[in-house]
Design an enzyme around this catalytic site. Structure first.
Site, PDB file in Angstrom:
ATOM      1  N   ARG A   1      55.932  61.910 -45.370  1.00 35.95           N
ATOM      2  CA  ARG A   1      54.743  61.181 -44.902  1.00 35.95           C
ATOM      3  C   ARG A   1      54.976  60.567 -43.532  1.00 35.95           C
ATOM      4  NH1 ARG A   1      53.822  56.970 -49.302  1.00 35.95           N
ATOM      5  NH2 ARG A   1      56.082  57.157 -49.295  1.00 35.95           N
TER       6      ARG A   1
ATOM      7  N   ASN B   1      51.107  60.190 -50.996  1.00 32.76           N
ATOM      8  CA  ASN B   1      51.704  60.911 -52.117  1.00 32.76           C
ATOM      9  C   ASN B   1      50.694  60.983 -53.251  1.00 32.76           C
ATOM     10  OD1 ASN B   1      54.199  61.312 -50.930  1.00 32.76           O
ATOM     11  ND2 ASN B   1      55.156  59.543 -51.888  1.00 32.76           N
TER      12      ASN B   1
END
Length: 92
Positions: free
Chosen positions: A20, A38
């Protein structure tokens, strides 16, 4: 330029490897706005906004995995309604 928004679902080794945060770095370098988060099933969801050519290049970079510790097995890309983001952030 015409802004476009897409949603990308990335699967593979994409959680617990800095994916990320590396995605945020790539997006910031390319002036892409949006979010990355996520998912409970182990995938990562990206909503990205930019012009079409920039989004194509962004998808290519994500497919190569923006972090050396990750491995992208599959990407599902779909158009979504235009979003109005001012930057690119991690959603929790």
């Amino acid at each position: 330029m015409n802004q476009k928004s897409i949603k990308i679902i990335v699967s593979g080794k994409v959680q617990g490897v800095g994916f990320r945060y590396a995605t945020v770095q790539v997006a910031n370098q390319m002036n892409v706005t949006g979010t990355v988060k996520n998912l409970l099933n182990g995938d990562v969801e990206i909503v990205a906004c930019a012009d079409e050519e920039t989004l194509k290049l962004f998808c290519h970079k994500i497919e190569q995995s923006p972090t050396p510790f990750g491995k992208v097995a599959n990407m599902q890309i779909q158009d979504c309604s235009n979003q109005d983001f001012h930057n690119f952030t991690v959603k929790y």
